[in-house]
Design an enzyme around this catalytic site. Structure first.
Site: not given
Length: 245
Positions: A135, A181
């Protein structure tokens, strides 16, 4: 039946030919997941695998044992099939959109430094969590896409909405590493500026070779700064543990 099989094989071959970095990153992630699932004898609990435990990101282990490879290898590990498939789907979409436009080497470079940036952010803000997944790298690619598209004055509404939705999910859904992230997003965007945007704005007299040199020199600076930040985070954790002992 045979015609459909050849067509499917042709599509896969075309994908590997046109987006080889994306294809091999997906292949590597699938292979690593398969290996952990086999070791753990469980598709859903593959995190119990010795391979997973040796390569996922757990900041205290990095700080104490100097297992720095985890900052990158963790990007190829995933918690279960849903986590894997969602990330690989996003990687496939972004690979189709970005890889050929910026070049295979630059695409790989952005992916790796974004993964590093996400892991470094975890070293600072997710120190007691076991973290894995692509991610951070994927957020970095989204950030890079937005930066390059904006620099070329292309429509960025689609990627902006995608980023907003994914960041929102990162805040709302428990168990998702917001640090990874956002760290990947920021580092990927900065690396895109250094690697793609700024070199294109150099004067014409610099020439192609000069732009290439400037491009990779800027990228190297981003990598070094990210690595230094990771070392600083590890040293801070070690010092904190000593003072707290």
């Amino acid at each position: 039946m045979s015609t459909q099989t050849r067509g499917g094989g042709g599509a896969v071959a075309r994908f590997f030919r046109l987006q080889p970095v994306t294809a091999w990153l997906i292949t590597a992630s699938l292979a690593v997941y398969a290996a952990t699932a086999l070791q753990a004898r469980s598709v859903m609990s593959n995190h119990l695998s010795p391979l997973f435990e040796a390569t996922a990101l757990f900041p205290p282990v990095v700080a104490v044992r100097d297992e720095w490879w985890r900052l990158l290898t963790s990007a190829f590990q995933h918690f279960g099939p849903l986590h894997l498939l969602l990330n690989m789907y996003m990687l496939w979409i972004l690979g189709l959109a970005i890889e050929r436009s910026i070049g295979h080497a630059r695409f790989l470079a952005l992916y790796l430094v974004s993964a590093l940036g996400g892991s470094v952010a975890v070293m600072f803000y997710g120190q007691n969590s076991l973290t894995a997944g692509a991610s951070g790298a994927i957020f970095g690619l989204m950030g890079a896409y937005a930066i390059v598209a904006a620099a070329l004055r292309l429509d960025i509404k689609g990627i902006a909405v995608l980023l907003a939705l994914n960041i929102g999910v990162s805040f709302v859904v428990p168990g998702i590493s917001l640090a990874a992230h956002l760290g990947g997003l920021v580092v990927g965007a900065i690396a895109a500026v250094a690697l793609v945007v700024l070199p294109r704005r150099l004067p014409g007299r610099v020439g192609r070779a000069g732009r290439e040199t400037a491009s990779w020199a800027g990228y190297t600076v981003v990598v070094v700064l990210a690595a230094v930040a990771g070392v600083y985070a590890a040293e801070s954790m070690t010092l904190a543990s000593i003072l707290g002992a």
